[in-house]
Motif scaffolding. Structure first.
Motif: not given
Length: 483
Positions: A205-207, A209-216, A227-232
């Motif tokens: 959701r952050w990605s 919504e372009k909340k790049l600071d939270l993603v970083a 990118l489709d297994a980001w939760w691992f």
């Protein structure tokens, strides 16, 4: 002393090492750092396994002691020379090592506020660096928090802490380190897991919504994986405490430790093979190989056990019963599927699908068709070779994503878009046409003029007409997909 000074120097350097540019593709630098990190993580797992109360061969004991050195246990670095012989004080400093390290990073962030603007630390990168530090030491944090709970029994009936044999379980000194351990477990271990779990659920959701600071800020948790297994990253994080838990709950019962730890490692191996999460294919293969070998190492430790009797015999019989029950349940499921498929022919596909066989419901074909048409229209409007065009964007995809794209194109060209005789033009991989199993369907299936003309002339298929015979021929193929 040298280890403490080195830690104070290396932690700020971690901020600059962890700020390289990330892409969906794996770079050579990423592959190198990820492989080193995987090696350290594997050796930490071996160090945790070495804590099992099993009569390991002497050679393995020496190897496990080296691996436990990578658990960052300060007792392994001669800390007792400074802290003295008090086990409680040594344990207190062991528990405080990671909070002090995190506080040191935030102190560096505060001191950087006095530097010129271009040299100041950035808040999201600082948060990610702090998370990376706690992630690397999470297995140690788990083992440290659970150490006061690992009590083994003496022949005289008393019990001692496994790591600190001089502390008798139930004494005042044990109560003190137990309080420290529970506080450390709840606040730092479980708290960090909860924070990381929340982060991986919110990153998509952050990605968007372009909340790049939270993603970083959670870069440390997701950058190593597809990118489709980001939760691992969260399952890998939880593996450390799970490997320590059997030693806590069954310190005096090595057979229980072997069975539980082998089950945990097997479950993670299956998950690894299902999702293939690492960006570099070779890392996935090596990770599976290491997990497989560690699982075999744990199971072969049963060869060093004495003949079990009493409660352990009951436990062994119970485990055998559970395993046989699982096998018979699986065989019963296979029989039920066979009978159901004979009675209900469309059970494995078609319009009246049985969700239990498909392990869930698929999306509506009408919805998929609408999105496919809209996507085809958008793709047609893109330039092929220009900057930012279709070819450029495809070049930025990782190898796993590119394989999925080619598989989808092959599927569509074989089953949906052009006639079967023209489908080889668009194929990347070999695939059998479902209509090949029924000669009658092959005769009924005629070229789709609208899609064929759109492909040849470049015109929008929305403005072409489709005859009812073509639609009926396509629906016949869909209905035959249960084959």
């Amino acid at each position: 002393v040298v280890a403490v000074v080195a830690s104070l120097v290396l932690l700020p350097l971690l901020y600059y090492l962890a700020s390289s540019k990330l892409t969906s593709k794996a770079t050579v630098l990423f592959a190198t750092t990820a492989s080193v990190g995987m090696m350290v993580m594997s050796m930490q797992n071996l160090g945790l396994i070495g804590m099992m109360t099993v009569a390991w061969p002497e050679d393995l004991k020496g190897f496990f002691s080296v691996c436990q050195f990578l658990l960052l246990d300060i007792d392994s670095y001669g800390f007792s020379c400074l802290a003295g012989s008090s086990a409680a004080i040594r344990y207190l400093f062991s528990a405080l090592m990671f909070p002090i390290g995190a506080a040191w990073l935030w102190l560096c962030y505060g001191m950087s506020r006095f530097l010129p603007t271009e040299h100041r630390w950035i808040l999201p990168k600082t948060q990610s660096t702090c998370g990376a530090f706690l992630q690397v030491g999470f297995s140690t944090m788990s083992a440290t928090a659970l150490a006061p709970m690992m009590c083994y029994k003496h022949p005289n009936g008393l019990r001692s802490v496994l790591k600190y044999p001089e502390i008798i379980c139930g004494s005042d000194e044990h109560s003190m380190i137990l309080a420290i351990g529970w506080t450390f477990l709840i606040v730092f271990v479980l708290g960090f897991v909860a924070l990381c779990t929340f982060a991986v659920t919110q990153v998509p959701r952050w990605s968007v919504e372009k909340k790049l600071d939270l993603v970083a800020s959670v870069r440390f948790l997701v950058f190593r994986f597809r990118l489709d297994a980001w939760w691992f990253g969260v399952p890998l994080l939880v593996r450390g405490p799970l490997l320590s838990l059997p030693v806590v709950l069954a310190t005096d019962y090595p057979p229980v430790q072997i069975i539980v730890i082998a089950t945990i490692l097997t479950a993670f191996l299956v998950m690894q093979m299902l999702f293939w999460p690492w960006k570099v294919p070779l890392l996935n293969l090596t990770d599976c190989t290491v997990s497989f070998c560690i699982t075999l190492l744990v199971t072969t430790s049963s060869l060093s056990l004495k003949i079990v009797e009493g409660p352990m015999m009951v436990f062994a019989e119970g485990v055998s019963t559970i395993m046989l029950t699982g096998i018979f349940c699986a065989m019963g499921t296979m029989c039920a599927m066979t009978v159901s498929a004979l009675i209900y022919r469309s059970a494995l596909g078609g319009k009246q699908e049985m969700s239990i066989f498909n392990l869930g419901h698929g999306p509506s074909t009408r919805k998929v068709a609408a999105k496919m048409k809209a996507l085809a229209k958008s793709l047609k409007e893109m330039e092929l070779e220009d900057e930012g065009g279709l070819s450029t964007r495809l070049a930025a995809l990782a190898v796993f994503d590119m394989n999925q794209v080619t598989s989808v194109i092959t599927l569509l060209s074989t089953e949906v878009a052009p006639p079967a005789e023209d489908a080889t033009t668009y194929k990347f991989n070999a695939r059998i046409n479902s209509a090949s199993f029924d000669p009658a369907l092959t005769k009924k299936k005629r070229p789709l003029p609208a899609l064929q003309k759109a492909m040849e002339t470049g015109m929008d298929a929305d403005h072409q007409s489709e005859t009812s015979d073509d639609v009926e021929a396509l629906s016949e193929v869909v209905r035959s997909s249960w084959i």
